[in-house]
Design a protein around this motif. Structure first.
Motif, PDB file in Angstrom:
ATOM      1  N   LEU A  52      -3.553   2.147  13.129  1.00  0.00           N
ATOM      2  CA  LEU A  52      -2.203   1.895  12.617  1.00  0.00           C
ATOM      3  C   LEU A  52      -1.832   0.415  12.577  1.00  0.00           C
ATOM      4  CD1 LEU A  52       0.437   2.998  11.524  1.00  0.00           C
ATOM      5  CD2 LEU A  52       1.229   3.250  13.880  1.00  0.00           C
ATOM      6  N   ASP A  53      -2.009  -0.313  13.658  1.00  0.00           N
ATOM      7  CA  ASP A  53      -1.610  -1.728  13.670  1.00  0.00           C
ATOM      8  C   ASP A  53      -2.308  -2.513  12.561  1.00  0.00           C
ATOM      9  OD1 ASP A  53       0.133  -1.386  15.781  1.00  0.00           O
ATOM     10  OD2 ASP A  53      -1.327  -2.000  17.304  1.00  0.00           O
ATOM     11  N   GLU A  55      -3.661  -1.295   9.773  1.00  0.00           N
ATOM     12  CA  GLU A  55      -3.214  -0.802   8.465  1.00  0.00           C
ATOM     13  C   GLU A  55      -1.839  -1.356   8.096  1.00  0.00           C
ATOM     14  OE1 GLU A  55      -5.579   3.457   8.509  1.00  0.00           O
ATOM     15  OE2 GLU A  55      -3.603   3.326   9.440  1.00  0.00           O
ATOM     16  N   GLN A  56      -0.937  -1.405   9.057  1.00  0.00           N
ATOM     17  CA  GLN A  56       0.397  -1.941   8.788  1.00  0.00           C
ATOM     18  C   GLN A  56       0.333  -3.447   8.496  1.00  0.00           C
ATOM     19  OE1 GLN A  56       2.518  -0.407  12.263  1.00  0.00           O
ATOM     20  NE2 GLN A  56       3.634   0.980  10.907  1.00  0.00           N
ATOM     21  N   LYS A  57      -0.513  -4.167   9.205  1.00  0.00           N
ATOM     22  CA  LYS A  57      -0.667  -5.602   8.973  1.00  0.00           C
ATOM     23  C   LYS A  57      -1.195  -5.857   7.566  1.00  0.00           C
ATOM     24  CE  LYS A  57      -2.905  -9.750  10.712  1.00  0.00           C
ATOM     25  NZ  LYS A  57      -3.828 -10.325  11.684  1.00  0.00           N
ATOM     26  N   ALA A  59      -0.948  -3.880   4.943  1.00  0.00           N
ATOM     27  CA  ALA A  59       0.104  -3.525   3.984  1.00  0.00           C
ATOM     28  C   ALA A  59       1.122  -4.660   3.857  1.00  0.00           C
ATOM     29  CB  ALA A  59       0.783  -2.220   4.399  1.00  0.00           C
ATOM     30  N   ARG A  60       1.518  -5.229   4.987  1.00  0.00           N
ATOM     31  CA  ARG A  60       2.467  -6.358   4.947  1.00  0.00           C
ATOM     32  C   ARG A  60       1.865  -7.542   4.191  1.00  0.00           C
ATOM     33  NH1 ARG A  60       3.479  -4.714  10.215  1.00  0.00           N
ATOM     34  NH2 ARG A  60       2.083  -6.315  11.077  1.00  0.00           N
ATOM     35  N   ARG A  65       5.436  -1.741   1.294  1.00  0.00           N
ATOM     36  CA  ARG A  65       6.244  -1.062   2.304  1.00  0.00           C
ATOM     37  C   ARG A  65       6.578   0.332   1.789  1.00  0.00           C
ATOM     38  NH1 ARG A  65      11.490  -0.733   0.780  1.00  0.00           N
ATOM     39  NH2 ARG A  65      12.106  -2.005  -0.992  1.00  0.00           N
ATOM     40  N   VAL A 109       0.873   4.189   6.924  1.00  0.00           N
ATOM     41  CA  VAL A 109       1.803   3.113   6.578  1.00  0.00           C
ATOM     42  C   VAL A 109       3.103   3.723   6.069  1.00  0.00           C
ATOM     43  CG1 VAL A 109       2.224   1.196   4.967  1.00  0.00           C
ATOM     44  CG2 VAL A 109       0.028   1.375   6.164  1.00  0.00           C
ATOM     45  N   GLY A 112       4.874   5.228   9.140  1.00  0.00           N
ATOM     46  CA  GLY A 112       4.970   4.419  10.348  1.00  0.00           C
ATOM     47  C   GLY A 112       4.120   4.983  11.470  1.00  0.00           C
TER      48      GLY A 112
END
Length: 171
Positions: A52-53, A55-57, A59-60, A65, A109, A112
């Motif tokens: 998750l961390d 993948e979110q990074k 995406a940012r 979003r 993503v 969340g």
């Protein structure tokens, strides 16, 4: 849907028989998504929380979003290819592009990383305020990996209902 064409700013959609009748039924219940058989829907857990961390990074970094159907970025995402969708535990429909700037975006993503009622992929035709579902499937390596057919079928039902409530009907 049989065909879509755009000429001089006008989108023409060729529909399959009975498509208008299906749309005329309306968007269905205003309640949160649930199964048609009345059985409570079990939440689907993120099967890859360790990613998750990262993948979110990513995406940012590429400017992605999660968005709602009413968000201006919705059109930008659906007009650039397939999308990934989730229906949150609260019944909210959120989407992200399947791939953005050559980078695949995960369902986690969109959610969340939280548990969801359903997840999948879709293709949507959109022009101005007109939005029509082209294809939808219950597919997610994060939420439906090796899921039994009944779980996938329920996810598809929940996804269809959530999109229908947003005015997007799939054939």
């Amino acid at each position: 849907m049989r065909s879509i064409s755009v000429a001089e700013g006008v989108m023409t959609v060729g529909l399959a028989p009975n498509a208008v009748a299906m749309t005329a039924r309306g968007p269905g219940d205003a309640d949160a998504p649930s199964s048609s058989d009345g059985v409570p829907t079990k939440l689907l857990e993120n099967q890859q929380p360790h990613l998750l961390d990262k993948e979110q990074k990513i995406a940012r970094l590429v400017g992605v979003r999660p968005v709602r159907v009413t968000d201006p970025d919705f059109l930008r995402y659906v007009n650039n290819g397939s999308i990934k969708w989730v229906v949150t535990a609260e019944g909210e429909l959120l989407i992200v592009p399947h791939t953005w700037r050559a980078t695949e975006i995960s369902h986690a993503v969109a959610s969340g990383g939280r548990p969801v009622l359903a997840a999948g992929e879709a293709e949507i035709a959109a022009h101005g305020t007109l939005r029509m579902g082209v294809a939808i499937k219950p597919h997610s390596g994060h939420y439906l990996f090796e899921a039994p057919a009944a779980i996938s079928a329920r996810a598809l039902e929940i996804g269809r209902r959530a999109f229908s409530q947003a005015g997007i009907v799939f054939p």
